[in-house]
Design a protein around this motif. Structure first.
Motif, mmCIF file in Angstrom:
data_model
loop_
_atom_site.group_PDB
_atom_site.id
_atom_site.type_symbol
_atom_site.label_atom_id
_atom_site.label_comp_id
_atom_site.label_asym_id
_atom_site.label_seq_id
_atom_site.Cartn_x
_atom_site.Cartn_y
_atom_site.Cartn_z
ATOM 1 N N ASN A 82 17.887 -9.687 -30.585
ATOM 2 C CA ASN A 82 18.855 -10.321 -31.480
ATOM 3 C C ASN A 82 18.953 -9.577 -32.804
ATOM 4 O O ASN A 82 20.051 -9.361 -33.338
ATOM 5 N N ILE A 83 17.813 -9.166 -33.345
ATOM 6 C CA ILE A 83 17.790 -8.417 -34.602
ATOM 7 C C ILE A 83 18.601 -7.127 -34.480
ATOM 8 O O ILE A 83 19.317 -6.727 -35.407
ATOM 9 N N LEU A 84 18.506 -6.483 -33.327
ATOM 10 C CA LEU A 84 19.221 -5.218 -33.104
ATOM 11 C C LEU A 84 20.689 -5.434 -32.757
ATOM 12 O O LEU A 84 21.430 -4.477 -32.564
ATOM 13 N N GLY A 85 21.103 -6.697 -32.683
ATOM 14 C CA GLY A 85 22.501 -6.995 -32.387
ATOM 15 C C GLY A 85 22.882 -6.716 -30.948
ATOM 16 O O GLY A 85 24.055 -6.493 -30.651
ATOM 17 N N ILE A 86 21.903 -6.723 -30.044
ATOM 18 C CA ILE A 86 22.159 -6.403 -28.635
ATOM 19 C C ILE A 86 22.530 -7.650 -27.848
ATOM 20 O O ILE A 86 23.579 -7.728 -27.214
ATOM 21 N N LYS A 87 21.672 -8.660 -27.877
ATOM 22 C CA LYS A 87 21.937 -9.941 -27.219
ATOM 23 C C LYS A 87 20.890 -10.948 -27.679
ATOM 24 O O LYS A 87 19.903 -10.585 -28.323
ATOM 25 N N ASP A 88 21.083 -12.212 -27.345
ATOM 26 C CA ASP A 88 20.190 -13.260 -27.828
ATOM 27 C C ASP A 88 18.864 -13.302 -27.091
ATOM 28 O O ASP A 88 17.840 -13.662 -27.671
ATOM 29 N N LEU A 89 18.876 -12.974 -25.797
ATOM 30 C CA LEU A 89 17.673 -13.066 -24.982
ATOM 31 C C LEU A 89 17.550 -11.834 -24.108
ATOM 32 O O LEU A 89 18.558 -11.311 -23.623
ATOM 33 N N LEU A 90 16.324 -11.369 -23.886
ATOM 34 C CA LEU A 90 16.104 -10.238 -22.989
ATOM 35 C C LEU A 90 15.676 -10.794 -21.632
ATOM 36 O O LEU A 90 14.577 -11.330 -21.501
ATOM 37 N N PRO A 91 16.523 -10.691 -20.621
ATOM 38 C CA PRO A 91 16.211 -11.288 -19.321
ATOM 39 C C PRO A 91 15.173 -10.493 -18.533
ATOM 40 O O PRO A 91 14.924 -9.318 -18.810
ATOM 41 N N ALA A 92 14.599 -11.145 -17.544
ATOM 42 C CA ALA A 92 13.665 -10.484 -16.631
ATOM 43 C C ALA A 92 14.463 -9.726 -15.586
ATOM 44 O O ALA A 92 15.482 -10.217 -15.090
ATOM 45 N N TYR A 93 13.997 -8.543 -15.227
ATOM 46 C CA TYR A 93 14.713 -7.746 -14.238
ATOM 47 C C TYR A 93 14.773 -8.458 -12.890
ATOM 48 O O TYR A 93 15.760 -8.351 -12.162
ATOM 49 N N ASP A 95 14.981 -11.589 -12.357
ATOM 50 C CA ASP A 95 15.743 -12.841 -12.415
ATOM 51 C C ASP A 95 16.867 -12.770 -11.379
ATOM 52 O O ASP A 95 17.697 -11.857 -11.425
ATOM 53 N N PRO A 96 16.927 -13.705 -10.429
ATOM 54 C CA PRO A 96 17.948 -13.649 -9.378
ATOM 55 C C PRO A 96 19.367 -13.767 -9.913
ATOM 56 O O PRO A 96 20.331 -13.423 -9.217
ATOM 57 N N HIS A 97 19.521 -14.247 -11.130
ATOM 58 C CA HIS A 97 20.856 -14.411 -11.728
ATOM 59 C C HIS A 97 21.263 -13.217 -12.590
ATOM 60 O O HIS A 97 22.334 -13.232 -13.196
ATOM 61 N N LEU A 98 20.424 -12.186 -12.647
ATOM 62 C CA LEU A 98 20.735 -11.009 -13.462
ATOM 63 C C LEU A 98 21.966 -10.295 -12.928
ATOM 64 O O LEU A 98 22.077 -10.019 -11.731
ATOM 65 N N THR A 99 22.888 -9.978 -13.829
ATOM 66 C CA THR A 99 24.097 -9.259 -13.436
ATOM 67 C C THR A 99 24.019 -7.797 -13.859
ATOM 68 O O THR A 99 23.171 -7.420 -14.673
ATOM 69 N N ASP A 100 24.922 -6.985 -13.334
ATOM 70 C CA ASP A 100 24.968 -5.577 -13.730
ATOM 71 C C ASP A 100 25.298 -5.443 -15.215
ATOM 72 O O ASP A 100 24.797 -4.537 -15.891
ATOM 73 N N GLN A 101 26.125 -6.339 -15.723
ATOM 74 C CA GLN A 101 26.465 -6.302 -17.146
ATOM 75 C C GLN A 101 25.242 -6.624 -18.000
ATOM 76 O O GLN A 101 25.049 -6.034 -19.067
ATOM 77 N N ASP A 102 24.409 -7.555 -17.543
ATOM 78 C CA ASP A 102 23.160 -7.849 -18.254
ATOM 79 C C ASP A 102 22.292 -6.597 -18.330
ATOM 80 O O ASP A 102 21.663 -6.312 -19.352
ATOM 81 N N LEU A 103 22.273 -5.875 -17.248
ATOM 82 C CA LEU A 103 21.414 -4.702 -17.117
ATOM 83 C C LEU A 103 21.790 -3.602 -18.103
ATOM 84 O O LEU A 103 20.931 -2.854 -18.577
ATOM 85 N N LEU A 104 23.056 -3.504 -18.440
ATOM 86 C CA LEU A 104 23.526 -2.438 -19.320
ATOM 87 C C LEU A 104 22.915 -2.508 -20.715
ATOM 88 O O LEU A 104 22.809 -1.488 -21.402
ATOM 89 N N THR A 105 22.520 -3.713 -21.135
ATOM 90 C CA THR A 105 21.940 -3.859 -22.477
ATOM 91 C C THR A 105 20.437 -4.113 -22.430
ATOM 92 O O THR A 105 19.835 -4.448 -23.443
ATOM 93 N N GLY A 106 19.844 -3.948 -21.262
ATOM 94 C CA GLY A 106 18.394 -3.974 -21.168
ATOM 95 C C GLY A 106 17.783 -5.199 -20.535
ATOM 96 O O GLY A 106 18.399 -6.274 -20.467
ATOM 97 N N VAL A 107 16.569 -5.032 -20.061
ATOM 98 C CA VAL A 107 15.812 -6.088 -19.391
ATOM 99 C C VAL A 107 14.321 -5.881 -19.648
ATOM 100 O O VAL A 107 13.899 -4.845 -20.148
ATOM 101 N N SER A 108 13.552 -6.872 -19.260
ATOM 102 C CA SER A 108 12.092 -6.741 -19.296
ATOM 103 C C SER A 108 11.567 -6.549 -17.888
ATOM 104 O O SER A 108 11.967 -7.249 -16.961
ATOM 105 N N PHE A 109 10.666 -5.592 -17.750
ATOM 106 C CA PHE A 109 9.976 -5.362 -16.482
ATOM 107 C C PHE A 109 8.533 -5.881 -16.568
ATOM 108 O O PHE A 109 7.753 -5.712 -15.643
ATOM 109 N N GLY A 110 8.196 -6.509 -17.680
ATOM 110 C CA GLY A 110 6.837 -6.958 -17.930
ATOM 111 C C GLY A 110 6.345 -7.970 -16.913
ATOM 112 O O GLY A 110 7.120 -8.718 -16.321
#
Length: 358
Positions: A82-93, A95-110
């Motif tokens: 959010n601080i970097l102005g990317i998105k509000d939440l970083l989703p898990a890779y 996550d069954p609901h993850l979209t390709d558009q979500d992926l373009l701005t990053g995910v967590s593999f943790g």
């Protein structure tokens, strides 16, 4: 050995409360690797005890739903996005609901419970760093299919890669199962083993095109509620007293100092990439020692249950919860509250982000 100016800079990174800075940046995405500190739900897909996909985890999340984050709400990586102005939440890779558009701005593999040492990973039955990297390569193929090779390469080059790992290795192998140290001879030698493997992973990220890499140190492990509890019941200097374990904190400081040295060496070798150390030890220690400064009333116990030992499956709907989690530094006996994570992220806003994005 006298510390150089960069080491001194990182020491003073978090001595004052952060000031406000612009949320806009030139960072295209965030890709996070490591353990429960940045796992936003990947472990929900595994049969492991290291899961946070049940209440009361997530009770203060925007949806009031347990997403798999090991906190009562958001974690630091969400705030950084959010601080970097990317998105509000970083989703898990995963996550069954993850979209390709979500992926373009990053995910967590943790993966919660993960470590640098494969014995740590085997104990937790979660994803190691190599598996996380393989998922990143898979995600890169997806990104290339969506936007093409040239734009995909640009996204990766301008992305922020965050690595947060190492605490579980020390917890399990150095303290909870000290017999594992016999093959290394000392905790210091074990730390060298961990850091050599971590350095190899950072070089692997560089080889994949990463242009900005942030590596978090370990917290003051001796101040984690679970470690204070164990120290208080074992015959020692801390017996029957609830204090931070001084030796374990000294070990944490030694690890972090060595990590900074590795980062300095990598930075001198990899001149076309920025590699930065994220000091989480100093701000957490400051919060523990001066709770009122941050609006906390409790920094030695977790909010969940007794606050002494509960975490993961033992922190559940049958446990009583503190009245106001924002007054607590720790949510369970290991992980920070949403409030604690937000303070870490704000620290990064003041000093780390300007350097990594300049």
């Amino acid at each position: 050995m006298k510390p150089n100016s960069f080491t001194l800079l990182t020491i003073f990174f978090f001595l004052s409360f952060p000031i406000s800075t612009s949320s806009s940046s030139n960072v295209s995405a965030i890709f996070a690797f490591g353990d429960s500190t940045i796992d936003s739900g990947n472990n929900n897909r595994f049969r492991t005890l290291f899961r946070g996909d049940h209440l009361p985890y997530g009770r203060d999340f925007p949806s009031h739903f347990p997403t798999g984050r090991f906190s009562n709400g958001k974690i630091a990586i969400d705030y950084l996005a959010n601080i970097l102005g990317i998105k509000d939440l970083l989703p898990a890779y995963l996550d069954p609901h993850l979209t390709d558009q979500d992926l373009l701005t990053g995910v967590s593999f943790g993966s919660g419970g993960s470590g640098i040492d494969m014995s740590t990973v085997a104990l937790a039955r979660v994803m190691d760093l190599s598996t996380q990297f393989e998922l990143f390569e898979e995600s890169l193929q997806r990104i290339r299919r969506v936007v093409g090779v040239e734009k995909a390469n640009n996204i990766i080059e301008n992305a922020l890669f965050v690595v947060s790992i190492g605490t579980n290795d020390m917890l399990y192998n150095a303290y909870l199962l000290p017999a594992n140290m016999i093959r290394y001879g000392s905790i210091s030698v074990y730390q060298d083993f961990l850091l050599q493997n971590l350095q190899s992973f950072i070089q692997r990220l560089y080889g994949a095109g990463a242009g900005r890499i942030v590596v978090a140190g370990v917290p003051p492990i001796g101040c984690l509620p679970i470690q204070m509890t164990i120290s208080s019941i074992l015959p020692s200097f801390h017996w029957l007293h609830r204090h931070c374990n001084v030796q374990q904190n000294t070990d944490s400081e030694a690890y972090n100092y060595k990590l900074q040295s590795h980062i300095h060496l990598l930075q001198s070798m990899l001149t076309d990439v920025k590699v930065a150390y994220f000091d989480i030890y100093t701000p957490i220690m400051d919060m523990v020692q001066y709770p009122a400064k941050y609006g906390f009333v409790q920094t030695l116990e977790g909010c969940c249950g007794t606050g002494l030992l509960e975490m993961g499956p033992v922190c559940n709907v049958f446990d009583p919860i503190c009245m106001d989690p924002s007054k607590y530094l720790f949510w369970d006996a290991v992980h920070l509250t949403q409030r604690g994570y937000s303070i870490l992220a704000e620290s990064g806003r003041q000093y780390l982000i300007p350097y990594i994005t300049s």
